[in-house]
Motif scaffolding. Structure first.
Motif, PDB file in Angstrom:
ATOM      1  N   HIS A 275      10.931  -8.165   3.228  1.00 22.64           N
ATOM      2  CA  HIS A 275       9.482  -8.142   3.411  1.00 22.64           C
ATOM      3  C   HIS A 275       9.115  -8.320   4.887  1.00 22.64           C
ATOM      4  CE1 HIS A 275       9.006  -8.067  -0.848  1.00 22.64           C
ATOM      5  NE2 HIS A 275       9.539  -9.259  -1.035  1.00 22.64           N
ATOM      6  N   ALA A 276      10.016  -8.933   5.666  1.00 30.25           N
ATOM      7  CA  ALA A 276       9.732  -9.153   7.081  1.00 30.25           C
ATOM      8  C   ALA A 276       9.728  -7.844   7.865  1.00 30.25           C
ATOM      9  CB  ALA A 276      10.753 -10.127   7.683  1.00 30.25           C
ATOM     10  N   LYS A 277      10.278  -6.780   7.272  1.00 31.75           N
ATOM     11  CA  LYS A 277      10.368  -5.491   7.965  1.00 31.75           C
ATOM     12  C   LYS A 277       9.193  -4.574   7.627  1.00 31.75           C
ATOM     13  CE  LYS A 277      15.441  -5.700   7.824  1.00 31.75           C
ATOM     14  NZ  LYS A 277      16.679  -5.032   7.357  1.00 31.75           N
ATOM     15  N   GLN A 278       8.331  -4.985   6.715  1.00 35.09           N
ATOM     16  CA  GLN A 278       7.226  -4.142   6.293  1.00 35.09           C
ATOM     17  C   GLN A 278       6.136  -4.074   7.357  1.00 35.09           C
ATOM     18  OE1 GLN A 278       5.625  -5.332   2.531  1.00 35.09           O
ATOM     19  NE2 GLN A 278       7.617  -5.513   1.542  1.00 35.09           N
ATOM     20  N   ALA A 279       5.491  -2.894   7.446  1.00 36.09           N
ATOM     21  CA  ALA A 279       4.327  -2.736   8.321  1.00 36.09           C
ATOM     22  C   ALA A 279       3.084  -3.115   7.521  1.00 36.09           C
ATOM     23  CB  ALA A 279       4.256  -1.302   8.823  1.00 36.09           C
ATOM     24  N   LEU A 280       3.070  -4.361   7.052  1.00 35.84           N
ATOM     25  CA  LEU A 280       2.064  -4.769   6.084  1.00 35.84           C
ATOM     26  C   LEU A 280       0.663  -4.831   6.684  1.00 35.84           C
ATOM     27  CD1 LEU A 280       1.553  -5.724   3.185  1.00 35.84           C
ATOM     28  CD2 LEU A 280       1.999  -8.047   3.955  1.00 35.84           C
ATOM     29  N   ILE A 281       0.550  -5.348   7.892  1.00 36.89           N
ATOM     30  CA  ILE A 281      -0.766  -5.509   8.501  1.00 36.89           C
ATOM     31  C   ILE A 281      -1.448  -4.163   8.692  1.00 36.89           C
ATOM     32  CG2 ILE A 281      -2.023  -6.346  10.533  1.00 36.89           C
ATOM     33  CD1 ILE A 281      -0.917  -8.552   8.702  1.00 36.89           C
ATOM     34  N   SER A 282      -0.690  -3.177   9.150  1.00 34.80           N
ATOM     35  CA  SER A 282      -1.297  -1.854   9.342  1.00 34.80           C
ATOM     36  C   SER A 282      -1.734  -1.251   8.010  1.00 34.80           C
ATOM     37  CB  SER A 282      -0.318  -0.916  10.052  1.00 34.80           C
ATOM     38  OG  SER A 282       0.850  -0.710   9.275  1.00 34.80           O
ATOM     39  N   GLN A 283      -0.954  -1.525   6.937  1.00 37.52           N
ATOM     40  CA  GLN A 283      -1.343  -1.038   5.611  1.00 37.52           C
ATOM     41  C   GLN A 283      -2.663  -1.676   5.164  1.00 37.52           C
ATOM     42  OE1 GLN A 283       1.883  -1.572   2.799  1.00 37.52           O
ATOM     43  NE2 GLN A 283       3.403  -0.880   4.276  1.00 37.52           N
ATOM     44  N   VAL A 284      -2.789  -2.965   5.402  1.00 34.96           N
ATOM     45  CA  VAL A 284      -4.009  -3.675   5.001  1.00 34.96           C
ATOM     46  C   VAL A 284      -5.226  -3.126   5.752  1.00 34.96           C
ATOM     47  CG1 VAL A 284      -5.196  -5.908   5.069  1.00 34.96           C
ATOM     48  CG2 VAL A 284      -2.816  -5.782   4.314  1.00 34.96           C
ATOM     49  N   ILE A 285      -5.061  -2.903   7.047  1.00 34.05           N
ATOM     50  CA  ILE A 285      -6.175  -2.399   7.858  1.00 34.05           C
ATOM     51  C   ILE A 285      -6.602  -1.013   7.391  1.00 34.05           C
ATOM     52  CG2 ILE A 285      -6.833  -1.658  10.190  1.00 34.05           C
ATOM     53  CD1 ILE A 285      -4.996  -3.889  11.258  1.00 34.05           C
ATOM     54  N   LYS A 286      -5.627  -0.166   7.041  1.00 35.10           N
ATOM     55  CA  LYS A 286      -5.952   1.192   6.593  1.00 35.10           C
ATOM     56  C   LYS A 286      -6.637   1.198   5.221  1.00 35.10           C
ATOM     57  CE  LYS A 286      -2.098   3.393   9.061  1.00 35.10           C
ATOM     58  NZ  LYS A 286      -0.771   4.061   8.902  1.00 35.10           N
ATOM     59  N   GLN A 287      -6.229   0.270   4.350  1.00 30.92           N
ATOM     60  CA  GLN A 287      -6.689   0.316   2.971  1.00 30.92           C
ATOM     61  C   GLN A 287      -7.992  -0.442   2.723  1.00 30.92           C
ATOM     62  OE1 GLN A 287      -3.550   0.214   0.219  1.00 30.92           O
ATOM     63  NE2 GLN A 287      -4.790  -0.371  -1.548  1.00 30.92           N
ATOM     64  N   PHE A 288      -8.291  -1.450   3.561  1.00 27.81           N
ATOM     65  CA  PHE A 288      -9.452  -2.304   3.304  1.00 27.81           C
ATOM     66  C   PHE A 288     -10.388  -2.319   4.512  1.00 27.81           C
ATOM     67  CE2 PHE A 288      -5.969  -3.888   0.703  1.00 27.81           C
ATOM     68  CZ  PHE A 288      -6.562  -3.964  -0.558  1.00 27.81           C
ATOM     69  N   ASP A 289     -11.669  -2.451   4.220  1.00 23.46           N
ATOM     70  CA  ASP A 289     -12.687  -2.487   5.267  1.00 23.46           C
ATOM     71  C   ASP A 289     -12.790  -3.907   5.822  1.00 23.46           C
ATOM     72  OD1 ASP A 289     -14.753  -1.880   6.975  1.00 23.46           O
ATOM     73  OD2 ASP A 289     -16.317  -1.996   5.417  1.00 23.46           O
ATOM     74  N   ILE A 290     -11.757  -4.295   6.575  1.00 27.14           N
ATOM     75  CA  ILE A 290     -11.734  -5.623   7.192  1.00 27.14           C
ATOM     76  C   ILE A 290     -11.206  -5.503   8.616  1.00 27.14           C
ATOM     77  CG2 ILE A 290     -11.389  -6.860   5.009  1.00 27.14           C
ATOM     78  CD1 ILE A 290      -8.447  -7.147   5.739  1.00 27.14           C
TER      79      ILE A 290
END
Length: 342
Positions: A275-290
């Motif tokens: 999970h440490a290798k995931q580009a999670l933050i960029s996914q969240v920014i793309k998917q949610f209006d935050i």
């Protein structure tokens, strides 16, 4: 491989008794690198010396390959010790002997013929990266080179177990890493079981599969290194983990970012393994209006995978924040909300 049951050591000093090791029980698997960590006086060095009976236990049993060494006669113990190598903090080399002669010494004691000794010693010199230094004396070697001689000497009789008592404590950080990499290489090439005593969490993090934490002669916590790092149970363990990941304990310093505005939350993300290798933050920014503001973070590798901590501030509508947090949790990342979503 190694079974330690109710092991204790009580020292009698004049009118004072010191319980150096207190009812320790551990099972160590064949071929693993097992770390034992504790602060000064925790009993860890006494513990490792009990394993090969350099110290005689007051109580308890130590079995290696189902052979109880605490029940062995002196003659049996001498033979068994040939299969238990040991390296020390201050090298313990014979200063009047060359590199070659230091490594050959245990083979001489074991009665190995000269021709076989030569072949074995030269193999070990190459294994530990000292080719060309065969005729050097310890006084002509660096600290790291001296420890490499100590490692080669400990391997001379093809041991099943290698005990390392603060083997890197006298070395600088770069040399420490070199020696740790050598130990990992030897572990993989020879399938050697290594028990490593240290007070440095960096050492545990870098090469150990499992760890036991000692305090006042007792084991207060044990488990896989990654599990112990992520969720330390004892106060002693938390202090050690803090050495490597101080961000885990800096939530109070983020108070300036936490406010009563329901459109803003500060969260801690805990990444483990892949999970440490995931580009999670960029996914969240793309998917949610935050909006996402990264406050601070760190990541550290272990033998079992990486783990990391990231503090972020997220801004948006309350319902969207909840959805984003749920998305992160469903991705396998642990989330702690430092300012609860209403």
């Amino acid at each position: 491989m190694i079974s330690i049951k109710n092991l204790s050591k009580l020292f009698q000093l004049k009118q004072q008794q010191i319980q150096a090791v207190d009812d320790v029980s551990l099972d160590i698997n064949k071929g693993e690198i097992f770390g034992v960590i504790g602060y000064s006086g925790a009993g860890k060095s006494t513990f490792v010396r009990l394993i090969n009976r350099l110290e005689e236990p007051t109580d308890g049993d130590v079995s290696i390959h189902n052979e109880d060494i605490t029940k062995m006669s002196n003659h049996q113990l001498r033979k068994k010790r040939q299969k238990i190598g040991m390296i020390f903090q201050h090298f313990n080399l014979l200063w009047s002997r060359t590199v070659y002669e230091n490594i050959a010494f245990p083979l001489e004691i074991a009665g190995v013929p000269r021709t076989e000794r030569k072949v074995k010693v030269l193999e070990l010199i190459e294994l530990v990266g000292l080719s060309g230094r065969e005729n050097a004396y310890p006084s002509q070697l660096s600290g790291g080179q001296k420890q490499r001689v100590g490692i080669a000497r400990a391997l001379a009789n093809d041991p099943e177990v290698l005990l390392c008592d603060e083997a890197t404590s006298a070395l600088d950080p770069e040399t420490t890493d070199d020696i740790l990499e050598l130990l990992v290489s030897i572990n993989k090439k020879l399938g050697l079981t290594i028990i490593l005593i240290t007070h440095e969490m960096h050492v545990i993090q870098k090469i150990c599969n499992r760890v036991a934490v000692m305090e006042n002669g007792r084991v207060v916590e044990t488990g896989d290194v990654l599990d112990v790092f992520v969720k330390p149970q004892s106060e002693t363990t938390r202090r050690f983990v803090q050495q490597l990941n101080p961000l885990e304990y800096e939530k109070d310093r983020l108070s300036s970012f936490i406010n009563e505005d329901s459109t803003s939350e500060v969260i801690k993300l805990h990444f483990v393994g892949n999970h440490a290798k995931q580009a999670l933050i960029s996914q969240v920014i793309k998917q949610f209006d935050i909006d996402v503001n990264i406050l601070q973070g760190s990541i550290a590798p272990t033998q079992e995978g990486a783990y990391g901590t990231l503090f972020v501030e997220i801004n948006g509508k309350e319902s969207v924040l909840k959805e984003a947090i749920s998305f992160i949790e469903n991705a396998g990342v642990e989330v702690e909300v430092l300012h609860d979503v209403e």
